[in-house]
Design a protein around this motif. Structure first.
Motif, short mmCIF file in Angstrom:
data_model
loop_
_atom_site.label_atom_id
_atom_site.label_comp_id
_atom_site.label_asym_id
_atom_site.label_seq_id
_atom_site.Cartn_x
_atom_site.Cartn_y
_atom_site.Cartn_z
N THR A 1 -8.14 3.09 2.31
CA THR A 1 -7.50 1.66 1.90
C THR A 1 -8.64 1.08 3.05
O THR A 1 -8.40 1.08 4.04
CB THR A 1 -6.24 1.15 2.16
OG1 THR A 1 -5.61 2.17 1.23
CG2 THR A 1 -6.20 -0.21 1.40
N VAL B 1 1.07 -1.15 0.01
CA VAL B 1 0.07 0.17 0.00
C VAL B 1 0.84 1.38 -0.06
O VAL B 1 1.78 1.44 0.92
CB VAL B 1 -1.06 0.16 1.13
CG1 VAL B 1 -1.79 0.99 1.34
CG2 VAL B 1 -1.61 -1.36 1.22
N THR C 1 -8.30 0.66 -2.52
CA THR C 1 -8.11 1.99 -2.21
C THR C 1 -8.76 3.20 -2.92
O THR C 1 -8.76 2.76 -4.33
CB THR C 1 -6.51 2.20 -2.35
OG1 THR C 1 -5.73 1.47 -1.51
CG2 THR C 1 -5.90 3.51 -2.39
#
Length: 310
Positions: free
Chosen positions: A259, A203, A224
């Motif tokens: 996210t 991420v 996300t």
């Protein structure tokens, strides 16, 4: 841009440009990679034919007079998923914002949208609160009847991409008999058994930002949503693609990225998109839901909810 993808390089993986982002497949059995790619290509082409705002799709051919139209079962399913997302979020994730997005300049594939242009020639059209008036009625296994209110251009981008990731992962696992991760930009779905008891996902809040790696269990998904990955400027206005349906303009950029982890990519994307729209109210909402989430503010402050990291 926001990157959400498995850490490269790994055996049994491939990636390619798709829908102004990057598509990526990782399979536990590297020998099934070519067959997996064919399955993903078939699904992504079908979704594009059904609901792209930028091509000659079923969505762009819908009449503007509000009469029922017979459409493919696929488009019926995609609209049904979008309506569920709208219901789930009290309208925060709204599939009827195609015209406001176009009026703001997002009227073509994002790679072709001028990042800097002159002022807007006028205010965007008022958002049409039409999602409750959309009707989908199945018509056998291959078709459905779809009714869209006059003046509404559907934009199914968020939920359709996530739905496609879920379907691709499920079909690759079922047909190829291998564990698989499918990432369509920031929408990541998994199915089957991985080689190591889960999938490592990076991420990252921008191409130069430090990333954080999380492990998601077999069968789980993450998504996300971002106010920075699809951003452009008109005059002095900095715009992004996540609109507040109540105004028909970009949601206040309280969060750079949100996210969310969930059992399906559609669920994760629905919640992450709604969190962008809700701004500060997203934190207590996500915590009440108990879902794992990571929110990054404009100043870089990270707020988590649920059991994040997933």
């Amino acid at each position: 841009m926001t990157l959400l993808e498995t850490l490269p390089p790994v055996p049994g993986s491939t990636q390619w440009p798709l829908w102004s982002t990057t598509a990526r497949i990782v399979v536990a059995d590297a020998g099934e990679l070519d067959r997996a790619r064919l399955i993903v290509d078939e699904h992504t082409r079908a979704v594009e034919r059904a609901c792209s705002r930028f091509t000659d799709s079923e969505v762009t051919r819908l009449p503007d007079d509000g009469r029922p139209v017979r459409v493919s079962a696929l488009l019926g399913n995609l609209v049904t998923e979008a309506l569920r997302a709208a219901e789930r979020t009290g309208g925060d994730v709204d599939p009827t914002l195609g015209r406001p997005l176009s009026a703001l300049g997002y009227d073509r594939d994002f790679t072709l949208v001028p990042r800097v242009a002159g002022r807007l020639t006028g205010p965007p059209p008022e958002p049409v609160p039409g999602w409750r008036r959309i009707r989908v009625e199945p018509d056998g296994p291959d078709a459905a009847w779809l009714t869209v209110p006059p003046g509404v251009l559907l934009d199914l981008g968020a939920t359709a991409k996530a739905w496609c990731a879920d379907r691709c992962a499920a079909d690759v696992a079922g047909i190829c008999g291998t564990g698989v991760l499918v990432a369509l930009g920031g929408d990541v779905a998994t199915a089957g058994r991985s080689a190591g008891g889960g999938w490592d996902v990076l991420v990252q809040d921008g191409p130069d930002a430090p990333g954080t790696t999380v492990r998601i269990a077999d069968g789980d998904a993450v998504a996300t949503s971002s106010t920075t990955s699809r951003r452009w400027t008109r005059g002095r206005q900095v715009l992004h693609h996540v609109l507040d349906p109540r105004r028909g303009t970009p949601a206040d950029p309280v969060w750079d990225t949100v996210t969310v982890a969930a059992r399906t990519c559609v669920e994760a994307n629905t919640l992450s998109t709604a969190a962008i729209v809700r701004g500060l109210e997203a934190v207590p909402w996500l915590r009440e839901l108990g879902v794992p989430a990571r929110l990054v503010s404009r100043s870089g402050r990270i707020v988590t909810a649920g059991s994040w990291p997933a």
